[in-house]
Design a protein around this motif. Structure first.
Motif, PDB file in Angstrom:
ATOM      1  N   SER A  42      36.672  11.101   3.543  1.00 52.02           N
ATOM      2  CA  SER A  42      35.444  10.602   3.412  1.00 52.02           C
ATOM      3  C   SER A  42      34.985  10.047   4.903  1.00 52.02           C
ATOM      4  O   SER A  42      35.717   9.657   5.860  1.00 52.02           O
ATOM      5  CB  SER A  42      35.126   9.432   2.582  1.00 52.02           C
ATOM      6  OG  SER A  42      35.476   9.898   1.199  1.00 52.02           O
TER       7      SER A  42
ATOM      8  N   GLY B 241      39.137  16.307   1.749  1.00 51.15           N
ATOM      9  CA  GLY B 241      39.512  15.291   0.725  1.00 51.15           C
ATOM     10  C   GLY B 241      39.101  13.963   1.231  1.00 51.15           C
ATOM     11  O   GLY B 241      38.869  13.081   0.482  1.00 51.15           O
TER      12      GLY B 241
ATOM     13  N   ASP C 296      32.536  21.865   5.423  1.00 58.74           N
ATOM     14  CA  ASP C 296      31.637  20.810   5.972  1.00 58.74           C
ATOM     15  C   ASP C 296      31.354  20.539   7.421  1.00 58.74           C
ATOM     16  O   ASP C 296      30.718  19.805   7.906  1.00 58.74           O
ATOM     17  CB  ASP C 296      31.595  19.581   5.375  1.00 58.74           C
ATOM     18  CG  ASP C 296      31.747  19.527   3.671  1.00 58.74           C
ATOM     19  OD1 ASP C 296      30.488  20.347   3.214  1.00 58.74           O
ATOM     20  OD2 ASP C 296      32.526  18.902   3.040  1.00 58.74           O
TER      21      ASP C 296
ATOM     22  N   VAL D  77      26.302  20.251  -1.479  1.00 58.65           N
ATOM     23  CA  VAL D  77      26.809  18.724  -0.986  1.00 58.65           C
ATOM     24  C   VAL D  77      26.296  17.954  -2.306  1.00 58.65           C
ATOM     25  O   VAL D  77      26.817  16.707  -2.438  1.00 58.65           O
ATOM     26  CB  VAL D  77      26.205  18.187   0.192  1.00 58.65           C
ATOM     27  CG1 VAL D  77      26.289  19.211   1.498  1.00 58.65           C
ATOM     28  CG2 VAL D  77      24.744  17.912  -0.064  1.00 58.65           C
TER      29      VAL D  77
ATOM     30  N   GLY E 181      26.536  15.603  -5.555  1.00 60.26           N
ATOM     31  CA  GLY E 181      27.820  15.326  -6.117  1.00 60.26           C
ATOM     32  C   GLY E 181      28.852  14.822  -5.257  1.00 60.26           C
ATOM     33  O   GLY E 181      29.584  13.828  -5.749  1.00 60.26           O
ATOM     34  N   ARG E 182      28.898  15.094  -4.155  1.00 59.24           N
ATOM     35  CA  ARG E 182      29.863  14.717  -2.879  1.00 59.24           C
ATOM     36  C   ARG E 182      29.206  13.691  -2.067  1.00 59.24           C
ATOM     37  O   ARG E 182      29.780  12.923  -1.362  1.00 59.24           O
ATOM     38  CB  ARG E 182      30.498  15.761  -2.517  1.00 59.24           C
ATOM     39  CG  ARG E 182      31.186  16.894  -3.541  1.00 59.24           C
ATOM     40  CD  ARG E 182      31.867  17.955  -2.424  1.00 59.24           C
ATOM     41  NE  ARG E 182      31.023  18.697  -1.756  1.00 59.24           N
ATOM     42  CZ  ARG E 182      31.080  18.905  -0.395  1.00 59.24           C
ATOM     43  NH1 ARG E 182      32.006  17.975   0.355  1.00 59.24           N
ATOM     44  NH2 ARG E 182      30.290  19.684   0.300  1.00 59.24           N
ATOM     45  N   PHE E 183      27.988  13.956  -1.475  1.00 58.50           N
ATOM     46  CA  PHE E 183      27.386  13.215  -0.688  1.00 58.50           C
ATOM     47  C   PHE E 183      26.227  12.226  -1.112  1.00 58.50           C
ATOM     48  O   PHE E 183      25.627  12.696  -2.012  1.00 58.50           O
ATOM     49  CB  PHE E 183      26.563  13.927   0.624  1.00 58.50           C
ATOM     50  CG  PHE E 183      27.522  14.645   1.366  1.00 58.50           C
ATOM     51  CD1 PHE E 183      28.655  14.840   1.147  1.00 58.50           C
ATOM     52  CD2 PHE E 183      26.851  15.617   2.530  1.00 58.50           C
ATOM     53  CE1 PHE E 183      29.684  15.869   1.861  1.00 58.50           C
ATOM     54  CE2 PHE E 183      27.714  16.412   3.379  1.00 58.50           C
ATOM     55  CZ  PHE E 183      29.236  16.575   2.870  1.00 58.50           C
TER      56      PHE E 183
ATOM     57  N   MET F 250      29.619  10.824   2.828  1.00 55.71           N
ATOM     58  CA  MET F 250      30.128  11.915   2.812  1.00 55.71           C
ATOM     59  C   MET F 250      31.873  11.788   1.965  1.00 55.71           C
ATOM     60  O   MET F 250      32.591  11.338   2.815  1.00 55.71           O
ATOM     61  CB  MET F 250      30.365  12.886   3.833  1.00 55.71           C
ATOM     62  CG  MET F 250      28.717  13.163   4.577  1.00 55.71           C
ATOM     63  SD  MET F 250      28.933  14.090   5.813  1.00 55.71           S
ATOM     64  CE  MET F 250      29.931  13.195   7.089  1.00 55.71           C
ATOM     65  N   ASN F 251      31.847  12.063   0.815  1.00 56.18           N
ATOM     66  CA  ASN F 251      32.896  12.188   0.000  1.00 56.18           C
ATOM     67  C   ASN F 251      33.709  13.563  -0.229  1.00 56.18           C
ATOM     68  O   ASN F 251      32.608  14.384  -0.166  1.00 56.18           O
ATOM     69  CB  ASN F 251      32.991  11.374  -1.199  1.00 56.18           C
ATOM     70  CG  ASN F 251      32.500   9.868  -0.843  1.00 56.18           C
ATOM     71  OD1 ASN F 251      32.742   9.453   0.017  1.00 56.18           O
ATOM     72  ND2 ASN F 251      31.764   9.421  -1.967  1.00 56.18           N
ATOM     73  N   SER F 252      34.831  13.765  -0.560  1.00 52.15           N
ATOM     74  CA  SER F 252      35.601  15.064  -0.831  1.00 52.15           C
ATOM     75  C   SER F 252      35.120  15.952   0.093  1.00 52.15           C
ATOM     76  O   SER F 252      34.925  17.127  -0.379  1.00 52.15           O
ATOM     77  CB  SER F 252      35.247  15.440  -2.383  1.00 52.15           C
ATOM     78  OG  SER F 252      35.532  14.333  -3.288  1.00 52.15           O
ATOM     79  N   LEU F 253      35.325  15.721   1.425  1.00 53.08           N
ATOM     80  CA  LEU F 253      35.021  16.767   2.457  1.00 53.08           C
ATOM     81  C   LEU F 253      35.945  18.125   2.406  1.00 53.08           C
ATOM     82  O   LEU F 253      37.030  17.849   2.168  1.00 53.08           O
ATOM     83  CB  LEU F 253      34.968  16.248   3.899  1.00 53.08           C
ATOM     84  CG  LEU F 253      33.761  15.178   4.137  1.00 53.08           C
ATOM     85  CD1 LEU F 253      34.282  14.125   5.153  1.00 53.08           C
ATOM     86  CD2 LEU F 253      32.556  15.872   4.157  1.00 53.08           C
ATOM     87  N   ASN F 254      35.184  19.012   2.711  1.00 53.14           N
ATOM     88  CA  ASN F 254      35.927  20.279   2.959  1.00 53.14           C
ATOM     89  C   ASN F 254      35.742  20.809   4.350  1.00 53.14           C
ATOM     90  O   ASN F 254      35.025  20.279   5.173  1.00 53.14           O
ATOM     91  CB  ASN F 254      35.332  21.429   1.972  1.00 53.14           C
ATOM     92  CG  ASN F 254      35.258  20.856   0.444  1.00 53.14           C
ATOM     93  OD1 ASN F 254      36.214  20.554  -0.070  1.00 53.14           O
ATOM     94  ND2 ASN F 254      34.039  21.321  -0.012  1.00 53.14           N
TER      95      ASN F 254
END
Length: 119
Positions: free
Chosen positions: A17, A15, A89, A63, A65-67, A82-86
């Motif tokens: 960044s 979650g 990733d 990625v 919508g997140r990156f 990079m946001n909302s990382l899983n």
């Protein structure tokens, strides 16, 4: 010859960044495309995102919508926010430049920076 140096990798919680950067130096010709690929252990290197010298962007579906990829042409530097990382990733992220000098194509890779997403 073009040199690419990545930075900004590290450990982040799910979650969270990170912002990666890649500085290019050497014989750089425009137009060109700079981008990011990544490689997880035991997997093939895969495309992440790219941006042209004119600012046109593309993203892998995984990625989107997140990156966010961006670049500073004056500094020959590309960024990857990079946001909302899983945990998925987690990989070594490699910078890439693709262009042409007087009609002859060139292609260079950076050494990579490790991104680890873990609680």
């Amino acid at each position: 010859q073009v040199q690419l140096v990545e930075s900004g990798g590290g450990l982040v919680q799910p979650g969270g960044s990170l912002r990666l950067s890649c500085a290019a130096s050497g014989s750089i010709f425009n137009p060109n495309t700079m981008g990011w690929y990544r490689q997880a252990p035991g997997k093939q290197r895969e495309y992440v995102a790219s941006i042209t010298s004119g600012g046109s962007t593309n993203y892998a579906d995984s990625v989107k919508g997140r990156f966010t990829i961006s670049r500073d042409n004056a500094k020959n530097t590309v960024y990857l926010q990079m946001n909302s990382l899983n945990p998925e990733d987690t990989a070594v992220y490699y910078c890439h430049i693709d262009g042409a000098s007087w009609g002859f194509p060139y292609n260079y890779w950076g050494q990579g920076t490790l991104v680890t997403v873990s609680p």
